[in-house]
Design a protein around this motif. Structure first.
Motif, PDB file in Angstrom:
ATOM      1  N   ASP A   7       1.322  -1.083  -0.354  1.00  0.00           N
ATOM      2  CA  ASP A   7      -0.093   0.116  -0.142  1.00  0.00           C
ATOM      3  C   ASP A   7       0.720   1.642  -0.007  1.00  0.00           C
ATOM      4  N   SER A   8       1.959   1.320   0.764  1.00  0.00           N
ATOM      5  CA  SER A   8       2.971   2.645   0.984  1.00  0.00           C
ATOM      6  C   SER A   8       3.231   2.957  -0.399  1.00  0.00           C
ATOM      7  N   LEU A   9       3.938   1.561  -1.200  1.00  0.00           N
ATOM      8  CA  LEU A   9       4.293   1.241  -2.981  1.00  0.00           C
ATOM      9  C   LEU A   9       3.442   2.305  -3.139  1.00  0.00           C
ATOM     10  N   ARG A  10       1.996   2.224  -3.629  1.00  0.00           N
ATOM     11  CA  ARG A  10       1.125   1.898  -4.046  1.00  0.00           C
ATOM     12  C   ARG A  10       1.059   3.979  -4.206  1.00  0.00           C
ATOM     13  N   ARG A  11       1.092   4.760  -2.702  1.00  0.00           N
ATOM     14  CA  ARG A  11       0.533   5.558  -2.631  1.00  0.00           C
ATOM     15  C   ARG A  11       1.627   6.547  -2.886  1.00  0.00           C
ATOM     16  N   ALA A  12       3.011   6.082  -2.850  1.00  0.00           N
ATOM     17  CA  ALA A  12       3.946   7.044  -3.553  1.00  0.00           C
ATOM     18  C   ALA A  12       4.181   7.034  -4.736  1.00  0.00           C
ATOM     19  N   VAL A  13       3.752   5.973  -5.609  1.00  0.00           N
ATOM     20  CA  VAL A  13       3.689   6.041  -7.299  1.00  0.00           C
ATOM     21  C   VAL A  13       2.291   6.556  -7.551  1.00  0.00           C
ATOM     22  N   ARG A  14       1.373   6.335  -6.782  1.00  0.00           N
ATOM     23  CA  ARG A  14       0.381   7.948  -6.928  1.00  0.00           C
ATOM     24  C   ARG A  14       0.572   9.204  -7.260  1.00  0.00           C
ATOM     25  N   SER A  15       1.733   9.437  -5.869  1.00  0.00           N
ATOM     26  CA  SER A  15       2.163  10.768  -5.956  1.00  0.00           C
ATOM     27  C   SER A  15       3.259  11.088  -7.074  1.00  0.00           C
ATOM     28  N   LEU A  16       3.211  10.336  -7.846  1.00  0.00           N
ATOM     29  CA  LEU A  16       4.457  10.631  -8.738  1.00  0.00           C
ATOM     30  C   LEU A  16       4.226  11.247  -9.851  1.00  0.00           C
ATOM     31  N   ASP A  17       2.361  10.959 -10.729  1.00  0.00           N
ATOM     32  CA  ASP A  17       2.192  11.365 -12.076  1.00  0.00           C
ATOM     33  C   ASP A  17       2.437  10.771 -13.338  1.00  0.00           C
ATOM     34  N   LYS A  18       4.112  10.876 -13.826  1.00  0.00           N
ATOM     35  CA  LYS A  18       4.247  10.855 -15.336  1.00  0.00           C
ATOM     36  C   LYS A  18       5.534  10.038 -14.458  1.00  0.00           C
ATOM     37  N   VAL A  19       5.367   9.206 -14.843  1.00  0.00           N
ATOM     38  CA  VAL A  19       7.125   8.615 -15.202  1.00  0.00           C
ATOM     39  C   VAL A  19       8.024   7.596 -16.040  1.00  0.00           C
ATOM     40  N   ALA A  20       8.942   8.320 -15.602  1.00  0.00           N
ATOM     41  CA  ALA A  20      10.030   7.195 -16.367  1.00  0.00           C
ATOM     42  C   ALA A  20      10.440   6.453 -15.932  1.00  0.00           C
ATOM     43  N   ALA A  34       4.940  -2.826 -13.509  1.00  0.00           N
ATOM     44  CA  ALA A  34       3.811  -3.153 -13.162  1.00  0.00           C
ATOM     45  C   ALA A  34       2.996  -2.566 -12.400  1.00  0.00           C
ATOM     46  N   VAL A  35       3.240  -1.831 -11.322  1.00  0.00           N
ATOM     47  CA  VAL A  35       2.603  -1.283 -10.464  1.00  0.00           C
ATOM     48  C   VAL A  35       2.584   0.081 -11.141  1.00  0.00           C
ATOM     49  N   CYS A  36       3.737   0.915 -11.283  1.00  0.00           N
ATOM     50  CA  CYS A  36       3.215   2.109 -11.848  1.00  0.00           C
ATOM     51  C   CYS A  36       2.014   1.997 -13.201  1.00  0.00           C
ATOM     52  N   ALA A  37       2.082   1.160 -13.555  1.00  0.00           N
ATOM     53  CA  ALA A  37       1.333   1.036 -14.863  1.00  0.00           C
ATOM     54  C   ALA A  37      -0.412   0.787 -14.601  1.00  0.00           C
ATOM     55  N   ASP A  38      -0.283   0.034 -12.765  1.00  0.00           N
ATOM     56  CA  ASP A  38      -1.799  -0.583 -12.690  1.00  0.00           C
ATOM     57  C   ASP A  38      -2.153   1.382 -11.970  1.00  0.00           C
ATOM     58  N   VAL A  39      -1.279   1.148 -11.364  1.00  0.00           N
ATOM     59  CA  VAL A  39      -1.810   2.750 -10.367  1.00  0.00           C
ATOM     60  C   VAL A  39      -2.311   4.282 -10.772  1.00  0.00           C
ATOM     61  N   LEU A  40      -1.426   4.496 -12.148  1.00  0.00           N
ATOM     62  CA  LEU A  40      -0.625   5.090 -12.965  1.00  0.00           C
ATOM     63  C   LEU A  40      -1.212   5.348 -14.616  1.00  0.00           C
TER      64      LEU A  40
END
Length: 269
Positions: A7-20, A34-40
């Protein structure tokens, strides 16, 4: 209420907006992608794989296929470490020069693409090993969400298995320059020999393997449980003959077996 690491990972990723995502195709960066694609959403994620003679071509090809399957945009970024004398001299901080070249190019690409952050697959366990590339990562503001969430390699593999990711049990396979003892010059021929030797050993049934390049001597590390099999006369003869064909004069087996960062054992403590 206790928040899980995932959950901490998903929250952190969600705050990044658009990522490389610096995407090598290994277990860590695949899970992060995979997590970045799912969350963002796949449209907000760019997977970037370095192209270099120090990375096996089969790893690059696998990364391209997985990127397509995941639906994210994937690009290959050529690196120029073989034009960098500091890298070729292979000092203990060699990885710093390689990562500096890669992230320097990636930062410019991120700006051109209108992305907001660069992330990599460093995990909590990496903080306990000698990792000079971390300095370059910090200089360019690269974030490590897996490490920040406190995820270990074992936990990443466990979550990857639950997600059905094919890398959940994939052995780590860092760049081929890591097979050269510090101070031994890195050459294109040497990298070619190491890559071909490890490919041959994987085909023989040793998925976890390192061929440490000591000039004309190859020192082979495999899973400690498989050292006995490697020493069987018929297997030993095949390996010895093939590696000699590749250019090695002497072929040896490390009786301790594979362990992460074994070349760091020669560094002053």
């Amino acid at each position: 209420m206790r928040v899980s690491k995932l959950d901490s990972l998903r929250r952190a990723v969600r705050s990044l907006d658009k990522v490389a995502v610096a995407f090598s195709g290994g277990a860590d960066s695949t899970f992060l992608l995979a997590v970045c694609a799912d969350v963002l959403g796949a449209e907000n994620v760019l997977a970037v794989t370095a192209v270099s003679a120090t990375y096996p071509a089969e790893e690059r090809d696998w990364a391209e296929r997985f990127g397509r399957e995941l639906g994210v945009r994937h690009i290959l970024l050529d690196t120029d470490e073989f034009a960098d004398e500091q890298f070729l001299a292979n000092p203990p901080e060699r990885c710093y020069f390689c990562k500096k070249d890669f992230y320097g190019k990636l930062v410019q690409r991120v700006r051109d693409e209108g992305l907001t952050h660069i992330v990599d697959g460093s995990n909590l366990d990496d903080q306990g090993d000698y990792r000079p590339g971390m300095k370059a990562k910090n200089e360019f503001g690269v974030k490590s969400p897996l490490a920040e969430a406190g995820l270990t390699k074992a936990e990443i593999r466990r979550h990857s298995k639950r997600l059905g990711l094919p890398t959940w049990n994939k052995p780590a396979n860092p760049c081929l320059a890591s097979r050269f003892p510090y101070g031994e010059r890195i050459t294109a021929d040497g990298v070619r020999m190491v890559g071909a030797a490890e490919r041959f050993l994987r085909e023989l049934g040793f998925p976890l393997v390192r061929v440490r390049h000591h000039g004309k001597l190859a020192r082979i590390e495999v899973d400690p449980k498989k050292v006995r099999r490697l020493m069987a006369p018929e297997v030993r003869a095949k390996v010895n003959a093939h590696l000699r064909q590749l250019g090695y004069t002497w072929v040896s087996v490390d009786l301790t077996g594979y362990r992460m960062g074994s070349l760091n054992e020669a560094l002053p403590r």
